[in-house]
Write an enzyme that holds these catalytic residues in place. Structure first.
Site, short mmCIF file in Angstrom:
data_model
loop_
_atom_site.label_atom_id
_atom_site.label_comp_id
_atom_site.label_asym_id
_atom_site.label_seq_id
_atom_site.Cartn_x
_atom_site.Cartn_y
_atom_site.Cartn_z
N ARG A 214 0.95 -1.39 -0.02
CA ARG A 214 0.03 -0.02 0.05
C ARG A 214 0.83 1.19 0.06
O ARG A 214 1.73 1.48 0.92
CB ARG A 214 -0.92 -0.26 1.43
CG ARG A 214 -1.70 -1.19 1.36
CD ARG A 214 -3.16 -1.10 0.62
NE ARG A 214 -3.74 -2.46 0.40
CZ ARG A 214 -4.98 -2.63 1.03
NH1 ARG A 214 -5.48 -1.62 1.82
NH2 ARG A 214 -5.78 -3.73 0.61
N GLU A 216 0.70 4.46 0.56
CA GLU A 216 0.09 5.34 1.54
C GLU A 216 1.10 5.87 2.45
O GLU A 216 1.64 5.29 3.23
CB GLU A 216 -1.24 4.94 2.15
CG GLU A 216 -2.26 4.32 1.14
CD GLU A 216 -3.31 3.29 1.91
OE1 GLU A 216 -2.84 3.09 2.97
OE2 GLU A 216 -4.30 3.16 1.16
N ARG A 222 -1.23 2.23 13.00
CA ARG A 222 -1.86 0.74 12.46
C ARG A 222 -1.74 0.69 10.96
O ARG A 222 -2.14 -0.16 10.27
CB ARG A 222 -3.59 1.19 12.46
CG ARG A 222 -4.16 2.56 12.45
CD ARG A 222 -5.33 2.83 13.23
NE ARG A 222 -6.40 2.67 12.20
CZ ARG A 222 -7.63 2.53 12.68
NH1 ARG A 222 -7.71 2.15 13.83
NH2 ARG A 222 -8.50 2.74 11.80
N HIS A 223 -0.77 1.63 10.24
CA HIS A 223 -0.60 1.50 9.03
C HIS A 223 0.87 0.97 8.64
O HIS A 223 1.87 1.53 9.11
CB HIS A 223 -0.90 2.84 8.20
CG HIS A 223 -2.11 3.01 8.29
ND1 HIS A 223 -2.79 3.95 9.02
CD2 HIS A 223 -3.38 2.53 7.28
CE1 HIS A 223 -4.26 3.95 8.57
NE2 HIS A 223 -4.41 3.07 7.60
N GLU A 362 -10.13 -2.01 12.91
CA GLU A 362 -10.58 -2.73 11.96
C GLU A 362 -9.36 -3.82 11.61
O GLU A 362 -8.44 -3.13 11.32
CB GLU A 362 -10.75 -1.84 10.96
CG GLU A 362 -11.30 -2.76 9.46
CD GLU A 362 -10.79 -1.84 8.30
OE1 GLU A 362 -10.93 -0.69 8.22
OE2 GLU A 362 -10.32 -2.64 7.37
N SER A 365 -11.81 -6.52 6.16
CA SER A 365 -12.92 -6.16 5.29
C SER A 365 -13.32 -7.49 4.53
O SER A 365 -12.82 -8.26 4.31
CB SER A 365 -12.57 -5.06 4.43
OG SER A 365 -12.23 -3.77 4.95
N ARG A 413 -2.18 -6.51 12.27
CA ARG A 413 -3.16 -5.76 13.24
C ARG A 413 -3.81 -7.06 14.14
O ARG A 413 -3.91 -6.89 15.21
CB ARG A 413 -4.14 -5.18 12.30
CG ARG A 413 -3.93 -3.90 11.84
CD ARG A 413 -4.96 -3.06 11.32
NE ARG A 413 -4.58 -2.10 10.35
CZ ARG A 413 -5.45 -1.28 9.58
NH1 ARG A 413 -6.71 -1.56 9.85
NH2 ARG A 413 -5.02 -0.06 9.06
P1 AMO Z 1 -8.81 -3.68 3.05
O1 AMO Z 1 -7.95 -2.87 2.21
O2 AMO Z 1 -9.81 -3.32 4.08
O3 AMO Z 1 -9.54 -4.83 2.14
O4 AMO Z 1 -7.78 -4.30 3.71
C1 AMO Z 1 -8.07 -5.61 4.45
C2 AMO Z 1 -7.49 -5.77 5.87
O5 AMO Z 1 -6.27 -5.49 5.77
C3 AMO Z 1 -5.29 -4.73 6.83
N1 AMO Z 1 -4.77 -3.44 6.36
C4 AMO Z 1 -3.48 -2.90 6.65
N2 AMO Z 1 -3.12 -3.30 7.81
C5 AMO Z 1 -1.63 -2.43 7.93
N3 AMO Z 1 -1.54 -1.35 7.22
C6 AMO Z 1 -2.19 -1.10 6.26
N4 AMO Z 1 -1.91 -0.08 5.36
C7 AMO Z 1 -3.57 -1.87 5.83
N5 AMO Z 1 -4.40 -1.86 4.67
C8 AMO Z 1 -5.14 -3.06 5.13
C9 AMO Z 1 -6.67 -4.54 7.51
C10 AMO Z 1 -7.61 -4.60 6.69
O6 AMO Z 1 -8.93 -4.82 7.30
N6 AMO Z 1 -9.97 -6.81 -0.85
C11 AMO Z 1 -10.34 -6.48 0.33
C12 AMO Z 1 -10.70 -7.43 1.36
C13 AMO Z 1 -12.05 -8.18 0.76
O7 AMO Z 1 -13.10 -7.47 0.71
O8 AMO Z 1 -11.78 -9.39 0.76
C14 AMO Z 1 -9.26 -5.49 1.06
O9 AMO Z 1 -7.94 -5.42 0.51
O10 AMO Z 1 -6.68 -5.25 8.76
#
Ligand code: AMO
Length: 443
Positions: A214, A216, A222-223, A362, A365, A413
Site C-alpha cells: 500500500r 500510502e 495501524r498502517h 478494523e 474487510s 493488526r
Molecule cells: P482492505 O483494504 O480493508 O480490504 O484490507 C483488509 C485488511 O488488511 C489490513 N490492512 C492493513 N494493515 C496494515 N497497514 C495497512 N496499510 C493496511 N491496509 C489494510 C486491515 C484490513 O482490514 N480486498 C479487500 C478485502 C476483501 O473484501 O476481501 C481489502 O483489501 O486489517
C-alpha cells in the site's frame, strides 16, 4: 555427542550433554561464572565451578551473544535455588567444556532495557532475539497455523496469488508502480482480490496469504506499506452473512488455538482471554452511528465511515455489553466500497459489506461480491474504471461465476490486538513504513 535442545535438558538429569546456543547473560560471582544460555527452544542456567580451569580459561572473554558449544552435566538444583516459574528453573548445567563457535561484539543496548520503537526497529536483527519479540513472532506463527487449519477443515484450497499486477483492485488504496520488462508499467498488488474471485470458479473455496503493498503516506500506529494479508473467498453464498459466519469461526478458532498453543506467549503479555463467540455480534453502520449518538452525544450519523475513535468506542461497547471482543459493522455506503462489492437492494445506497473490529481497530474487510458480468461492468464504469483494463478478470464472470464473497484480514493488526501491544510495527518482523525499509530512508 549429539546436541540436546535446551527445552529437553530436564529429561537428562544426572547425565552429560552437549548444548549449542547463545550466551544470554553472564554473571561473575567470585570464583564462579554463571551463564544463561539460549537456543531456539529456550533458556537454561550454566555454571563453571572453580576447579574447571580449562573452561574458565576459554570463558575469560565470552560475553553475551557469543555462540558456544557447551559440554556439561545436568544437575538438580538445591531446593532453595529452584525457580518454579522459570523454564529449567529446577536444573542447572555444570559446565565441563566450552567451544567457541562465534564471537560477538557488545550489544548496542542492554538486553533487558525497555526500548522505544525507533531503537527496536533500528536494531531489528538484534532486538528480535529478545524474549518480548520472540514471543510476538511465536504467537504470530500460531495464528498462521490456526488460520490454515480452520480453512483446510472447511474444505478450502490454498493458492498462491501473483504480486506483480497490471492494475489496482482496490481503487483507492495507493499503489506502487514498478518498471516491468521492455519498459512496460506494472504495479505491486494491493490485495489478491481479483485472483481469489477468479479462483472461486475453479475450487469454490480458496484462501491465500502473503505480502500486499500500500503506497500510502500514513504515520499512524495501524498502517504499514507492506502488510501480510490473509484472504479467503467462498462460492455459493446466500449473502454476506455466510461470509460473516466463516470469519467468526476462523477468528474464534485462532483465539482458542492461541490459548492452547501460545499459553506462555499470552501470559508474557498479560492479556485477558479473548471473548470470541461462535458468531460475532453485528450491526449496520447507520445503527452503530445512532448508538454512538445516543450513548455519547457525538453525531456521526451522516458520515460515510467510522473514525478510529468510533471503532474504539464500539469495541468497548461490545466488550461490556455483548460478551465479545469482536464486533462486525455491516452496510457501508456504495461510495466507500470498491467496485466488486454487492449493493443491497433492500437498503439503497448501501452494500452487503462489513468490517470486523477487534479491540478498537478494523482487522477485516469483507463482502458479498457482484458476480454477474453485466452488473460488474456497470459498477466499474460508475467508479470511473475502464472495463477494458480488467478484461482478463472479467473473462471469469462472462463464463459463469457462482454468487460468492470473502474477506481480507491483516495479520499484523490481528497479532497486535491479540497480544495487546501498541503499534502494528511491533508485530511486523521488518516493517516498511514512510520512514524506513530496514534502515531509515533519510537521516
Ligand atoms: P482492505 O483494504 O480493508 O480490504 O484490507 C483488509 C485488511 O488488511 C489490513 N490492512 C492493513 N494493515 C496494515 N497497514 C495497512 N496499510 C493496511 N491496509 C489494510 C486491515 C484490513 O482490514 N480486498 C479487500 C478485502 C476483501 O473484501 O476481501 C481489502 O483489501 O486489517
Amino acid at each position: 555427542m549429539e546436541r540436546t535442545y535446551i527445552k529437553d535438558l530436564g529429561k537428562s538429569e544426572g547425565q552429560e550433554v552437549v548444548i549449542k546456543g547463545w550466551v544470554d547473560v553472564r554473571r561473575d560471582q567470585g570464583k564462579l561464572v554463571f551463564f544463561d544460555f539460549r537456543d531456539m527452544s529456550g533458556k537454561v542456567q550454566g555454571v563453571i565451578l572453580p576447579n574447571q580451569t580449562e573452561a574458565h580459561e576459554v570463558a575469560k572473554d565470552v560475553r553475551p551473544e557469543w555462540v558456544l558449544e557447551v559440554r556439561g552435566k545436568v544437575n538438580k538444583r538445591p531446593e532453595k535455588n529452584v525457580q518454579a516459574d522459570k523454564q529449567n528453573g529446577d536444573i542447572e548445567l555444570e559446565i565441563l567444556g566450552i567451544k567457541v563457535l562465534a564471537s560477538a561484539k557488545e550489544l548496542p543496548f542492554s538486553s533487558d532495557a525497555d526500548l522505544n520503537l525507533d531503537t527496536l526497529l533500528d536494531y531489528r536483527p538484534l532486538t528480535l532475539r529478545r524474549d518480548r519479540e520472540q514471543n510476538i513472532f511465536r504467537a504470530q506463527n500460531v495464528i498462521m497455523q490456526a488460520y490454515r487449519e480452520y480453512l483446510d477443515r472447511q474444505g478450502f484450497t490454498e493458492f498462491q496469488a501473483p504480486r506483480i499486477v497490471g492494475d489496482d483492485a482496490e481503487g483507492g488504496a495507493g499503489i506502487f508502480k514498478i518498471e516491468y520488462l521492455y519498459g512496460h508499467p506494472a504495479y505491486l498488488s494491493t490485495s489478491p482480490q481479483l485472483y481469489k474471485q477468479m479462483m472461486t470458479g475453479v475450487f469454490e473455496r480458496v484462501y491465500t496469504t502473503g505480502p500486499q503493498f500500500r503506497a500510502e503516506k500514513h504515520a499512524t500506529s495501524r498502517h504499514l506499506n507492506e502488510l501480510t494479508m490473509l484472504d479467503f473467498e467462498m462460492a455459493f453464498v446466500n449473502d454476506h452473512t455466510d461470509v460473516m459466519k466463516m470469519i467468526s469461526g476462523t477468528l474464534r478458532h485462532i483465539a482458542l488455538t492461541l490459548q492452547e498453543k501460545a499459553k506462555n506467549e499470552l501470559a508474557y503479555f498479560k492479556v485477558e482471554a479473548t471473548m470470541a463467540p461462535e458468531i460475532f455480534p453485528s450491526m449496520k453502520l447507520r445503527e452503530a452511528q445512532e448508538l454512538i449518538k445516543k450513548e455519547t452525544g457525538k453525531d456521526c450519523t451522516n458520515e460515510p465511515d467510522l473514525e478510529p475513535e468510533d471503532e474504539r468506542w464500539l469495541c468497548e461497547y461490545a466488550n461490556k455489553n455483548l460478551n465479545s471482543d469482536f464486533i462486525i459493522i455491516t452496510h457501508y455506503p456504495t461510495s466507500k466500497r470498491p467496485f466488486y462489492t454487492m449493493d443491497d437492494p433492500e437498503d439503497p445506497g448501501f452494500t452487503k459489506s462489513f468490517d470486523v473490529l477487534f479491540r478498537g481497530v478494523e482487522i477485516v474487510s469483507g463482502s458479498q461480491r457482484v458476480h454477474e458480468y453485466e452488473m460488474l461492468i456497470e459498477k466499474m464504469k460508475s467508479k470511473g474504471l475502464d472495463p477494458e483494463k480488467f478484461s482478463f478478470y472479467l473473462m471469469a464472470f462472462k463464463y459463469g461465476l457462482a454468487p460468492h464473497g470473502g474477506i481480507g484480514l491483516g495479520l499484523e493488526r490481528l497479532t497486535e490486538k491479540f497480544l495487546g501491544i501498541e503499534n502494528v510495527k511491533e508485530a511486523t518482523l521488518f516493517p516498511r513504513d514512510i520512514n524506513r525499509i530496514d534502515s531509515l530512508l533519510s537521516k
